[in-house]
Design an enzyme around this catalytic site. Structure first.
Site, PDB file in Angstrom:
ATOM      1  N   ARG A   1       2.087  32.599  -4.705  1.00 36.23           N
ATOM      2  CA  ARG A   1       0.797  31.998  -4.343  1.00 36.23           C
ATOM      3  C   ARG A   1       0.923  31.031  -3.174  1.00 36.23           C
ATOM      4  O   ARG A   1       1.997  30.521  -2.897  1.00 36.23           O
ATOM      5  CB  ARG A   1       0.239  31.224  -5.540  1.00 36.23           C
ATOM      6  CG  ARG A   1      -0.339  32.126  -6.582  1.00 36.23           C
ATOM      7  CD  ARG A   1      -0.816  31.322  -7.765  1.00 36.23           C
ATOM      8  NE  ARG A   1      -1.367  32.232  -8.757  1.00 36.23           N
ATOM      9  CZ  ARG A   1      -1.612  31.893 -10.011  1.00 36.23           C
ATOM     10  NH1 ARG A   1      -1.351  30.668 -10.438  1.00 36.23           N
ATOM     11  NH2 ARG A   1      -2.125  32.771 -10.854  1.00 36.23           N
TER      12      ARG A   1
ATOM     13  N   LYS B   1       4.126  35.368   8.309  1.00 30.18           N
ATOM     14  CA  LYS B   1       5.317  35.974   8.913  1.00 30.18           C
ATOM     15  C   LYS B   1       6.374  36.368   7.885  1.00 30.18           C
ATOM     16  O   LYS B   1       6.810  37.493   7.813  1.00 30.18           O
ATOM     17  CB  LYS B   1       5.909  34.988   9.926  1.00 30.18           C
ATOM     18  CG  LYS B   1       6.435  35.690  11.134  1.00 30.18           C
ATOM     19  CD  LYS B   1       6.733  34.761  12.288  1.00 30.18           C
ATOM     20  CE  LYS B   1       7.272  33.418  11.880  1.00 30.18           C
ATOM     21  NZ  LYS B   1       7.477  32.531  13.000  1.00 30.18           N
TER      22      LYS B   1
ATOM     23  N   GLN C   1      -0.279   9.271  -7.775  1.00 27.20           N
ATOM     24  CA  GLN C   1       0.594   8.741  -6.723  1.00 27.20           C
ATOM     25  C   GLN C   1       0.639   7.225  -6.682  1.00 27.20           C
ATOM     26  O   GLN C   1       1.449   6.642  -5.992  1.00 27.20           O
ATOM     27  CB  GLN C   1       0.115   9.240  -5.348  1.00 27.20           C
ATOM     28  CG  GLN C   1       0.209  10.728  -5.182  1.00 27.20           C
ATOM     29  CD  GLN C   1      -0.741  11.210  -4.081  1.00 27.20           C
ATOM     30  OE1 GLN C   1      -0.352  11.389  -2.942  1.00 27.20           O
ATOM     31  NE2 GLN C   1      -1.996  11.441  -4.427  1.00 27.20           N
TER      32      GLN C   1
ATOM     33  N   THR D   1       0.856  -1.200   0.000  1.00 30.71           N
ATOM     34  CA  THR D   1       0.000   0.000   0.000  1.00 30.71           C
ATOM     35  C   THR D   1       0.880   1.233   0.000  1.00 30.71           C
ATOM     36  O   THR D   1       1.919   1.253   0.664  1.00 30.71           O
ATOM     37  CB  THR D   1      -0.948   0.043   1.224  1.00 30.71           C
ATOM     38  OG1 THR D   1      -1.511   1.377   1.322  1.00 30.71           O
ATOM     39  CG2 THR D   1      -0.245  -0.257   2.537  1.00 30.71           C
TER      40      THR D   1
ATOM     41  N   GLY E   1      -3.536   8.865   1.317  1.00 28.84           N
ATOM     42  CA  GLY E   1      -3.165   8.366   2.634  1.00 28.84           C
ATOM     43  C   GLY E   1      -4.368   8.186   3.526  1.00 28.84           C
ATOM     44  O   GLY E   1      -4.221   8.000   4.725  1.00 28.84           O
TER      45      GLY E   1
ATOM     46  N   ASP F   1       0.054   3.855   1.374  1.00 29.10           N
ATOM     47  CA  ASP F   1      -0.251   4.630   2.585  1.00 29.10           C
ATOM     48  C   ASP F   1       0.716   4.371   3.738  1.00 29.10           C
ATOM     49  O   ASP F   1       0.779   5.152   4.675  1.00 29.10           O
ATOM     50  CB  ASP F   1      -1.680   4.308   3.067  1.00 29.10           C
ATOM     51  CG  ASP F   1      -2.731   4.737   2.062  1.00 29.10           C
ATOM     52  OD1 ASP F   1      -2.376   5.463   1.118  1.00 29.10           O
ATOM     53  OD2 ASP F   1      -3.898   4.350   2.219  1.00 29.10           O
TER      54      ASP F   1
ATOM     55  N   GLY G   1      10.260  20.227   1.325  1.00 28.36           N
ATOM     56  CA  GLY G   1      10.327  21.580   1.893  1.00 28.36           C
ATOM     57  C   GLY G   1       8.969  22.247   1.957  1.00 28.36           C
ATOM     58  O   GLY G   1       8.870  23.474   1.979  1.00 28.36           O
ATOM     59  N   ALA G   2       7.928  21.454   1.969  1.00 25.95           N
ATOM     60  CA  ALA G   2       6.576  22.025   2.080  1.00 25.95           C
ATOM     61  C   ALA G   2       6.165  22.041   3.554  1.00 25.95           C
ATOM     62  O   ALA G   2       6.892  21.546   4.418  1.00 25.95           O
ATOM     63  CB  ALA G   2       5.595  21.193   1.265  1.00 25.95           C
TER      64      ALA G   2
ATOM     65  N   ARG H   1      -4.348  28.451  -4.533  1.00 20.92           N
ATOM     66  CA  ARG H   1      -4.631  27.420  -5.537  1.00 20.92           C
ATOM     67  C   ARG H   1      -4.610  26.038  -4.881  1.00 20.92           C
ATOM     68  O   ARG H   1      -3.963  25.848  -3.851  1.00 20.92           O
ATOM     69  CB  ARG H   1      -3.587  27.425  -6.653  1.00 20.92           C
ATOM     70  CG  ARG H   1      -3.599  28.656  -7.534  1.00 20.92           C
ATOM     71  CD  ARG H   1      -4.848  28.706  -8.414  1.00 20.92           C
ATOM     72  NE  ARG H   1      -4.793  29.792  -9.369  1.00 20.92           N
ATOM     73  CZ  ARG H   1      -5.090  31.075  -9.097  1.00 20.92           C
ATOM     74  NH1 ARG H   1      -5.456  31.425  -7.871  1.00 20.92           N
ATOM     75  NH2 ARG H   1      -5.021  31.992 -10.035  1.00 20.92           N
TER      76      ARG H   1
HETATM   77  O1  F6P Z   1      -4.195   2.419  -1.499  1.00 15.94           O
HETATM   78  C1  F6P Z   1      -4.798   3.221  -0.527  1.00 15.94           C
HETATM   79  C2  F6P Z   1      -5.357   4.412  -1.191  1.00 15.94           C
HETATM   80  O2  F6P Z   1      -4.411   4.885  -2.060  1.00 15.94           O
HETATM   81  C3  F6P Z   1      -5.806   5.547  -0.272  1.00 15.94           C
HETATM   82  O3  F6P Z   1      -4.792   6.414   0.084  1.00 15.94           O
HETATM   83  C4  F6P Z   1      -6.864   6.189  -1.118  1.00 15.94           C
HETATM   84  O4  F6P Z   1      -7.789   6.854  -0.324  1.00 15.94           O
HETATM   85  C5  F6P Z   1      -7.495   5.012  -1.790  1.00 15.94           C
HETATM   86  O5  F6P Z   1      -6.490   4.053  -1.931  1.00 15.94           O
HETATM   87  C6  F6P Z   1      -8.143   5.295  -3.129  1.00 15.94           C
HETATM   88  O6  F6P Z   1      -8.818   4.153  -3.514  1.00 15.94           O
HETATM   89  P1  F6P Z   1      -9.557   4.005  -4.899  1.00 15.94           P
HETATM   90  O7  F6P Z   1      -8.508   3.881  -5.958  1.00 15.94           O
HETATM   91  O8  F6P Z   1     -10.393   2.775  -4.772  1.00 15.94           O
HETATM   92  O9  F6P Z   1     -10.354   5.264  -5.086  1.00 15.94           O
END
Ligand code: F6P
Length: 282
Positions: free
Chosen positions: A124, A171, A214, A87, A132, A89, A147-148, A206
């Site tokens: 912006r 700031k 991802q 996963t 996740g 996540d 760096g976010a 934005r």
């Molecule tokens: O693999 C877990 C995950 O990437 C979660 O972070 C995300 O919410 C979910 O899968 C998205 O699932 P699906 O592709 O079924 O919309």
């Protein structure tokens, strides 16, 4: 195959087990795939498998195919099952990282680096939503690496957005990128952006939602090595007659984690990482 075992590939995960989409695999079936994202076996979410009837069908198909161990199932039937943590996540207990997490992290990095060009040039404030579900690993480590900033953990006492605007954005900076973990609880990046637009109309805000970007792409070296080690260890576990365990890596050592623990135990984000981000965001 190296160990003299016969290997079958089950397509679309549990769905293929239910529908009988099962094919004999030779080593050629997995040649030239290490650089690919996704899965050549395909994957699916399977409602039928959540019912006893669906699982019985799956079990019958397995027996018909002569399959006597699975690299992944549960205790309902007497089948040795070994799980691999896959996963992006990273929210599975008992392994330092999960397969896919590092690749997703690098995708976030690449995206934020690119978004930064617009953020700084146009001065912006960007809210970038990362995946996740309710686990903050991608957001936290993504923020450190790129760096976010992040909107810190949800708290009912302090208004986190207000804090960020006061202490972080207003700031010293004319531009900023804030990673937000997708969440039904907070409403994600859109929610924060709408609030800033209403309460601080002077900021040019934005939103970018990275979404399923991802979950694809060529795996990083870390993920390729991790998947290779875990895969090999899964076969060792089957040959040792282990059952119902997930293979994990902790402190660079292979570990066996009972399914019940891997799924149910919490894996909290490390406090020191939160502190690192805090220190770096001044
Ligand atoms: O693999 C877990 C995950 O990437 C979660 O972070 C995300 O919410 C979910 O899968 C998205 O699932 P699906 O592709 O079924 O919309």
């Amino acid at each position: 195959i190296y160990n003299g075992l016969q290997v079958k590939g089950i397509y679309r995960g549990y769905k293929g087990l239910v529908t009988g989409e099962i094919k004999e695999f030779k080593s050629q079936n997995v040649s030239n795939i290490i650089q690919l994202g996704g899965t050549i076996l395909k994957t699916a979410r399977c409602k039928e498998f959540t019912t006893p009837e669906g699982r019985q069908l799956a079990y019958d198909n397995m027996k018909r195919e002569g399959i006597d161990a699975l690299v992944i199932f549960a205790q309902e039937f007497d089948v040795p099952c070994i799980g691999l943590p896959g996963t992006i996540d990273n929210d599975l207990y008992g392994t330092d990282t999960t397969i896919g997490y590092d690749t997703a992290l690098n995708t976030i990095l690449d995206a934020v680096d690119k978004i930064r060009d617009t953020a700084t040039s146009h001065e912006r404030l960007f809210f970038v939503e990362v995946m996740g579900r309710d686990a903050g690993f991608l957001a936290l480590n993504g923020a450190i690496a790129s760096g976010a900033a992040i909107i810190p953990e949800f708290s009912t006492e302090v208004d986190q957005l207000e804090e960020f605007i006061k202490n972080g954005f207003r700031k010293s900076k004319n531009s900023s990128i804030v990673l937000v973990a997708e969440s039904e609880l907070t409403g994600g990046a859109m929610h924060y952006a709408e609030r800033v637009k209403n309460e601080y109309p002077q900021y040019d805000v934005r939103v970018t939602i990275l979404g399923h970007l991802q979950r694809g792409g060529s795996p990083t070296a870390h993920d390729r090595i991790l998947a290779s080690r875990l895969g090999a260890a899964a076969i060792d576990a089957i040959m040792e007659d282990q059952r119902n365990v997930m293979i994990g890596i902790e402190h660079d050592e292979i570990v066996y984690v009972p399914f019940s623990k891997a799924i149910k135990n919490d894996k909290p984000v490390k406090r020191d990482l939160v502190n690192v981000l805090k220190e770096l965001s001044i």
